[in-house]
Design a protein around this motif. Structure first.
Motif, mmCIF file in Angstrom:
data_model
loop_
_atom_site.group_PDB
_atom_site.id
_atom_site.type_symbol
_atom_site.label_atom_id
_atom_site.label_comp_id
_atom_site.label_asym_id
_atom_site.label_seq_id
_atom_site.Cartn_x
_atom_site.Cartn_y
_atom_site.Cartn_z
ATOM 1 N N ARG A 1 7.721 8.487 7.603
ATOM 2 C CA ARG A 1 6.934 9.575 7.025
ATOM 3 C C ARG A 1 5.785 8.970 6.225
ATOM 4 N N ILE A 2 4.566 9.421 6.532
ATOM 5 C CA ILE A 2 3.363 8.887 5.893
ATOM 6 C C ILE A 2 2.661 9.995 5.108
ATOM 7 N N ASN A 3 2.292 9.691 3.872
ATOM 8 C CA ASN A 3 1.600 10.634 2.993
ATOM 9 C C ASN A 3 0.090 10.488 3.201
ATOM 10 N N THR A 4 -0.591 11.590 3.540
ATOM 11 C CA THR A 4 -2.037 11.546 3.795
ATOM 12 C C THR A 4 -2.864 12.193 2.679
ATOM 13 N N ALA A 5 -2.234 12.553 1.571
ATOM 14 C CA ALA A 5 -2.975 13.162 0.454
ATOM 15 C C ALA A 5 -3.521 12.053 -0.440
ATOM 16 N N CYS A 6 -4.498 11.346 0.100
ATOM 17 C CA CYS A 6 -5.052 10.165 -0.561
ATOM 18 C C CYS A 6 -6.487 9.976 -0.086
ATOM 19 N N PRO A 7 -7.263 9.117 -0.746
ATOM 20 C CA PRO A 7 -8.627 8.850 -0.275
ATOM 21 C C PRO A 7 -8.638 8.317 1.157
ATOM 22 N N ARG A 8 -9.705 8.607 1.888
ATOM 23 C CA ARG A 8 -9.819 8.172 3.284
ATOM 24 C C ARG A 8 -9.688 6.657 3.411
ATOM 25 N N SER A 9 -10.150 5.928 2.406
ATOM 26 C CA SER A 9 -10.077 4.465 2.461
ATOM 27 C C SER A 9 -8.634 3.976 2.551
ATOM 28 N N LEU B 1 0.867 -1.182 0.000
ATOM 29 C CA LEU B 1 0.000 0.000 0.000
ATOM 30 C C LEU B 1 0.899 1.226 0.000
ATOM 31 N N PRO B 2 0.884 2.044 -1.077
ATOM 32 C CA PRO B 2 1.840 3.154 -1.159
ATOM 33 C C PRO B 2 1.391 4.394 -0.395
ATOM 34 N N MET B 3 2.093 4.663 0.698
ATOM 35 C CA MET B 3 1.851 5.890 1.477
ATOM 36 C C MET B 3 3.168 6.652 1.612
ATOM 37 N N TRP B 4 3.956 6.601 0.548
ATOM 38 C CA TRP B 4 5.259 7.269 0.480
ATOM 39 C C TRP B 4 5.191 8.283 -0.654
ATOM 40 N N VAL B 5 6.288 8.892 -1.030
ATOM 41 C CA VAL B 5 6.399 9.864 -2.131
ATOM 42 C C VAL B 5 5.410 11.018 -1.953
ATOM 43 N N ALA B 6 5.913 12.234 -2.032
ATOM 44 C CA ALA B 6 5.069 13.407 -1.793
ATOM 45 C C ALA B 6 4.321 13.829 -3.043
ATOM 46 N N ASP B 7 3.413 12.971 -3.497
ATOM 47 C CA ASP B 7 2.410 13.438 -4.451
ATOM 48 C C ASP B 7 1.039 12.958 -3.989
#
Length: 387
Positions: A365-373, A31-37
């Motif tokens: 570091r976790i990226n949160t710019a993603c759907p809530r799911s 599950l990708p929660m890396w990379v700042a996009d």
């Protein structure tokens, strides 16, 4: 209506975040929660502007015109209360290439360049690959928040530093520097004759009541030794279009940067990068406000989930950026063990703290710019990893 909950399939689109995990983590089934996009579509007006250009059908050499400068100037004035002039603007394919340009323009091989770790990994890479010496003034982690060690900062400046790379807002800690902190850094750099290259790529992604202040805007005289790098890439999820801008008021500094660009053969930006930048800055404000509200809810959701399920982890709530810095040190796991737990057991791709320099070990570091799911699934995988 913006649907940030939409799960848009990004696999097989040459996405670094979704298709590049094997190179970084050894497997793609994570599950990708890396990379700042972001996993969000940009404002519809941006997509429409590019569609219109595609339908025109001719993609010859493109100039960066007055319309681009006007869009940037209006944006920085409205969002950051910073009035810039067209003559101060330069363009670049990205903030990281711009940092490299600044290092080559304002220092010589072997010179000392200052940074504040833990910090965005390319800061180290650009200094070292340009054969300069990394000088680090580590931030202090105190009561769940990062602070500047100004005594150490000044000592490092005294050691002969030529250039300071400022990360504002700070990645990965999420700090939004206060006016007082920015002024103190600027005044010390002025005192010791140090140029500041300020990476402000996350300027637009700030949580109320915090406010991003461009360091160069604080005093007209700061323009003599500060150059600022900004872009719509993080703000509107346009990183793949490779368009950024530089604000440099001092003519001598601008000339040095232009000389570097001339040697590199830089002439203009990608046609679609220009179109997207103009449209985003002209029409994207409502989209951004909605995105910021959604990201804030994601961060709150992640924090509550971790507090409930994994009390041994500490979430450093960001004042800016959509990146959450998490302290895992109470687990007692080594960096290697953290990687094994998260990747092999949890099936989760995050950025690991040791890549951000001194002070990063034991953090992720976790990226949160993603759907809530994805946030929901991420919490489940974190729980599995640490169970």
């Amino acid at each position: 209506m913006n649907n940030f909950d939409a799960n848009i399939d990004r696999k097989n689109t040459s996405s670094v975040k979704w298709d590049g995990m094997k190179a970084a983590f050894g497997k793609n089934e994570l599950l990708p929660m890396w990379v700042a996009d972001m996993d969000f579509r940009p404002p519809q007006e941006v997509i429409d502007a590019m569609k219109k250009r595609v339908e025109h059908g001719v993609f010859g050499y493109t100039i960066i015109g007055d319309k681009t400068a006007k869009a940037i100037i209006n944006w920085t004035k409205k969002r950051h209360q910073w009035e810039i002039k067209p003559s101060w603007l330069m363009y670049s394919h990205g903030v990281v290439p711009s940092l490299g340009m600044a290092i080559r323009a304002f220092t010589e091989v072997g010179d000392k360049v200052l940074l504040q770790s833990p910090v965005y990994t390319p800061f180290f890479n650009m200094i070292e690959s340009n054969m300069r010496e990394v000088i680090n003034s580590p931030l202090i982690f105190k009561n769940g928040r990062y602070e500047i060690d100004f005594a150490d900062f000044e000592e490092k400046l005294k050691s002969g530093v030529k250039l300071f790379l400022l990360c504002s807002p700070h990645n990965p800690s999420g700090r939004v520097w206060s006016k007082e902190e920015l002024v103190k850094m600027a005044e010390l750099c002025r005192e010791y004759g140090v140029t500041i290259a300020s990476d402000e790529i996350h300027a637009d992604i700030v949580a109320a009541p915090h406010r991003h202040i461009p360091i160069s805007s604080l005093d007209p005289s700061y323009s003599n030794f500060i150059v600022t790098f900004m872009a719509p890439s993080k703000t509107f999820n346009l990183a793949g279009l490779q368009s950024s801008f530089i604000v440099v008021q001092n003519p001598d500094m601008k000339k040095k940067l232009e000389e570097i660009q001339k040697k590199e053969g830089f002439h203009t930006l990608n046609t679609f990068g220009i179109m997207a930048m103009e449209a985003a800055y002209e029409y994207g404000e409502k989209w951004l406000d909605d995105a910021l509200a959604y990201i804030k809810e994601n961060i709150d959701f992640l924090k509550k989930g971790i507090e409930k399920e994994l009390p041994e982890l500490e979430v450093i709530e960001p004042e800016g950026t959509y990146l959450v810095w998490v302290d895992c040190r109470k687990t007692g796991l080594s960096e290697k063990e953290l990687r094994e737990r998260l990747i092999e057991k949890g099936g989760l791709a995050v950025n690991f703290g040791n890549s951000y320099g001194q002070g990063g070990d034991g953090f992720i570091r976790i990226n949160t710019a993603c759907p809530r799911s994805i946030i929901e699934e991420g919490i489940k995988r974190l729980k599995l990893a640490f169970s």
